[in-house]
Design a protein around this motif. Sequence first.
Motif, PDB file in Angstrom:
ATOM      1  N   GLY A  84       9.536   9.937   3.071  1.00  0.00           N
ATOM      2  CA  GLY A  84       8.494   8.921   3.068  1.00  0.00           C
ATOM      3  C   GLY A  84       8.721   7.866   2.011  1.00  0.00           C
ATOM      4  O   GLY A  84       8.126   6.789   2.061  1.00  0.00           O
ATOM      5  N   SER A  85       9.594   8.164   1.063  1.00  0.00           N
ATOM      6  CA  SER A  85       9.920   7.200   0.026  1.00  0.00           C
ATOM      7  C   SER A  85      10.418   5.900   0.607  1.00  0.00           C
ATOM      8  O   SER A  85      10.208   4.826   0.039  1.00  0.00           O
ATOM      9  N   PHE A  86      11.040   5.949   1.784  1.00  0.00           N
ATOM     10  CA  PHE A  86      11.652   4.753   2.334  1.00  0.00           C
ATOM     11  C   PHE A  86      10.642   3.659   2.605  1.00  0.00           C
ATOM     12  O   PHE A  86      10.894   2.490   2.340  1.00  0.00           O
ATOM     13  N   PHE A  87       9.466   4.009   3.149  1.00  0.00           N
ATOM     14  CA  PHE A  87       8.549   2.918   3.446  1.00  0.00           C
ATOM     15  C   PHE A  87       7.797   2.453   2.201  1.00  0.00           C
ATOM     16  O   PHE A  87       7.268   1.345   2.182  1.00  0.00           O
ATOM     17  N   TYR A  88       7.810   3.253   1.151  1.00  0.00           N
ATOM     18  CA  TYR A  88       7.288   2.730  -0.111  1.00  0.00           C
ATOM     19  C   TYR A  88       8.261   1.767  -0.750  1.00  0.00           C
ATOM     20  O   TYR A  88       7.879   0.763  -1.336  1.00  0.00           O
ATOM     21  N   VAL A  89       9.546   2.052  -0.637  1.00  0.00           N
ATOM     22  CA  VAL A  89      10.540   1.144  -1.199  1.00  0.00           C
ATOM     23  C   VAL A  89      10.571  -0.163  -0.420  1.00  0.00           C
ATOM     24  O   VAL A  89      10.617  -1.254  -1.000  1.00  0.00           O
ATOM     25  N   THR A  90      10.534  -0.088   0.909  1.00  0.00           N
ATOM     26  CA  THR A  90      10.711  -1.291   1.715  1.00  0.00           C
ATOM     27  C   THR A  90       9.523  -2.240   1.635  1.00  0.00           C
ATOM     28  O   THR A  90       9.698  -3.429   1.347  1.00  0.00           O
ATOM     29  N   THR A  91       8.317  -1.740   1.867  1.00  0.00           N
ATOM     30  CA  THR A  91       7.181  -2.659   1.942  1.00  0.00           C
ATOM     31  C   THR A  91       6.596  -3.010   0.571  1.00  0.00           C
ATOM     32  O   THR A  91       6.619  -4.170   0.168  1.00  0.00           O
ATOM     33  N   PRO A  92       6.082  -2.055  -0.217  1.00  0.00           N
ATOM     34  CA  PRO A  92       5.573  -2.461  -1.530  1.00  0.00           C
ATOM     35  C   PRO A  92       6.664  -2.916  -2.492  1.00  0.00           C
ATOM     36  O   PRO A  92       6.445  -3.790  -3.316  1.00  0.00           O
ATOM     37  N   GLY A  93       7.863  -2.334  -2.378  1.00  0.00           N
ATOM     38  CA  GLY A  93       8.933  -2.670  -3.301  1.00  0.00           C
ATOM     39  C   GLY A  93       9.597  -3.989  -2.962  1.00  0.00           C
ATOM     40  O   GLY A  93       9.429  -5.000  -3.660  1.00  0.00           O
ATOM     41  N   PHE A  94      10.366  -4.029  -1.871  1.00  0.00           N
ATOM     42  CA  PHE A  94      11.033  -5.265  -1.461  1.00  0.00           C
ATOM     43  C   PHE A  94      10.021  -6.349  -1.136  1.00  0.00           C
ATOM     44  O   PHE A  94      10.257  -7.528  -1.399  1.00  0.00           O
ATOM     45  N   GLY A  95       8.913  -5.946  -0.533  1.00  0.00           N
ATOM     46  CA  GLY A  95       7.949  -6.925  -0.060  1.00  0.00           C
ATOM     47  C   GLY A  95       7.041  -7.460  -1.143  1.00  0.00           C
ATOM     48  O   GLY A  95       7.197  -8.591  -1.623  1.00  0.00           O
ATOM     49  N   SER A  96       6.089  -6.639  -1.560  1.00  0.00           N
ATOM     50  CA  SER A  96       5.060  -7.109  -2.486  1.00  0.00           C
ATOM     51  C   SER A  96       5.645  -7.646  -3.775  1.00  0.00           C
ATOM     52  O   SER A  96       5.342  -8.769  -4.198  1.00  0.00           O
ATOM     53  N   MET A  97       6.485  -6.845  -4.427  1.00  0.00           N
ATOM     54  CA  MET A  97       6.993  -7.237  -5.732  1.00  0.00           C
ATOM     55  C   MET A  97       7.811  -8.526  -5.665  1.00  0.00           C
ATOM     56  O   MET A  97       7.702  -9.397  -6.524  1.00  0.00           O
ATOM     57  N   THR A  98       8.624  -8.661  -4.638  1.00  0.00           N
ATOM     58  CA  THR A  98       9.475  -9.839  -4.526  1.00  0.00           C
ATOM     59  C   THR A  98       8.646 -11.102  -4.315  1.00  0.00           C
ATOM     60  O   THR A  98       8.853 -12.123  -4.990  1.00  0.00           O
ATOM     61  N   VAL A  99       7.703 -11.037  -3.391  1.00  0.00           N
ATOM     62  CA  VAL A  99       6.895 -12.221  -3.095  1.00  0.00           C
ATOM     63  C   VAL A  99       5.959 -12.547  -4.251  1.00  0.00           C
ATOM     64  O   VAL A  99       5.791 -13.722  -4.615  1.00  0.00           O
ATOM     65  N   VAL A 100       5.355 -11.526  -4.858  1.00  0.00           N
ATOM     66  CA  VAL A 100       4.434 -11.764  -5.973  1.00  0.00           C
ATOM     67  C   VAL A 100       5.153 -12.434  -7.133  1.00  0.00           C
ATOM     68  O   VAL A 100       4.653 -13.394  -7.735  1.00  0.00           O
ATOM     69  N   ARG A 101       6.340 -11.965  -7.464  1.00  0.00           N
ATOM     70  CA  ARG A 101       7.029 -12.453  -8.660  1.00  0.00           C
ATOM     71  C   ARG A 101       7.835 -13.726  -8.417  1.00  0.00           C
ATOM     72  O   ARG A 101       8.063 -14.501  -9.349  1.00  0.00           O
ATOM     73  N   HIS A 102       8.272 -13.969  -7.173  1.00  0.00           N
ATOM     74  CA  HIS A 102       9.180 -15.094  -6.948  1.00  0.00           C
ATOM     75  C   HIS A 102       8.767 -16.004  -5.790  1.00  0.00           C
ATOM     76  O   HIS A 102       9.421 -17.026  -5.564  1.00  0.00           O
ATOM     77  N   GLY A 103       7.726 -15.647  -5.063  1.00  0.00           N
ATOM     78  CA  GLY A 103       7.313 -16.471  -3.936  1.00  0.00           C
ATOM     79  C   GLY A 103       6.547 -17.707  -4.356  1.00  0.00           C
ATOM     80  O   GLY A 103       5.942 -17.757  -5.433  1.00  0.00           O
ATOM     81  N   THR A 104       6.561 -18.718  -3.484  1.00  0.00           N
ATOM     82  CA  THR A 104       5.732 -19.901  -3.701  1.00  0.00           C
ATOM     83  C   THR A 104       4.282 -19.560  -3.346  1.00  0.00           C
ATOM     84  O   THR A 104       3.998 -18.524  -2.740  1.00  0.00           O
TER      85      THR A 104
END
Length: 392
Positions: A84-104
């Motif tokens: 189950g770790s995979f969907f935590y890495v993909t969505t909150p990790g790649f998704g949320s963190m990336t957009v929050v920190r670097h998104g417009t």
Amino acid sequence: MDFELTDTARAVRDGVAAVAAKYDNAYWSRCEEEHRFPQEAYDDLAAGGWLGLAVPEEYGGGGQGMLELAVANETLCASGGTAGSFFYVTTPGFGSMTVVRHGTEEQKARILPGLATGQSQFCLALTEPDAGSNAIEITTSARRDGDDFLIRGQKVWISNVERAEWMVAVTRTIPAGDAKPRTAGFTLFLVDVKEALAAGTLSYTPIPKMGSNILYSSQVFFDDVRVPAANVIGEVDQGFAVLWDVLNPERILAAAGGVGSAQAALDVAVSYARERRVFGRPIGSNQAIQFPLAQIKAKTELGRLMTYKAAWLFDQGKPCGNEANIAKLTGAQVAWEAANQAFQTLGGMAYSKEYPVERMFRDARIGKNIPVAEELVLAHIGTQILGLPKSY
């Protein structure tokens, strides 16, 4: 182990544990056996807001950080959902963190609400057939076409593309041979996966694999995928720094998953060692059984502390690359050692699908190779921390 956690992190642990308690080892084993996404568990986690922890409150999320995400992932994996770790890495990790920190601001408004509710999922497209750990050698290219970019190339071992609405695609806008320095010329894009699939410019082929089959891992092909310039994450040609800010969360969450997986395997082994009687006594009374399990317990606690330290540093905006790598190394190692020792503790019964150990054994082994190979982590520690000369 409450002393190192904030009240919020403890609340996350307890909340995720309450959801995870509804899904036993048999559930996770069925999902694995059927190659089926654990939709029920995912929906329950989404409904509780546990997938939107890192999304700011103004976009409908929990407004929390990497520490809370790590605790959530560890707790889920400790329940028995080791893959189950995979969907935590993909969505909150790649998704949320990336957009929050670097998104417009526009990207945040467009993407984060869906991540907060769990309606949107993410994947990361970095690894290529000839560029794995040596990511600097990727050849997938993006070239300007008016107000858009066209992406062409191939990626491999991309997890969750079949479910993702969005992909973080890592490209070169300057070829590796022309880039000075070599880290120049990287550009990261937000790719609308469904749109590109419908257009026929993006395709994928699942790779048959030995474990972690709740998600596909696929080869992905880009045939002039059209992406608006507004979907660039960060700046054109300056994406390498953004990439590291994607990879460090990946390592931290992988470490948390490893620690949780170790705990799950340890729980099964200890329970069996208490109940299984040979020569008139529980096998857990024999030091040959007891001492290796005690070692696993000690290593699990140490791995947990290092993971929390790396997550805390990330949240404070401090350098955390060394700690993230050490946490990933120790988390992966203890996950594998725990699964291996659980296998030995159960003896022949570990080979039976009646017990979850065979699944945990298969899931744990890949952690020593992804998201970064153990040897590359050791090389990082040797050169970047110990100051030894490079061997590559």
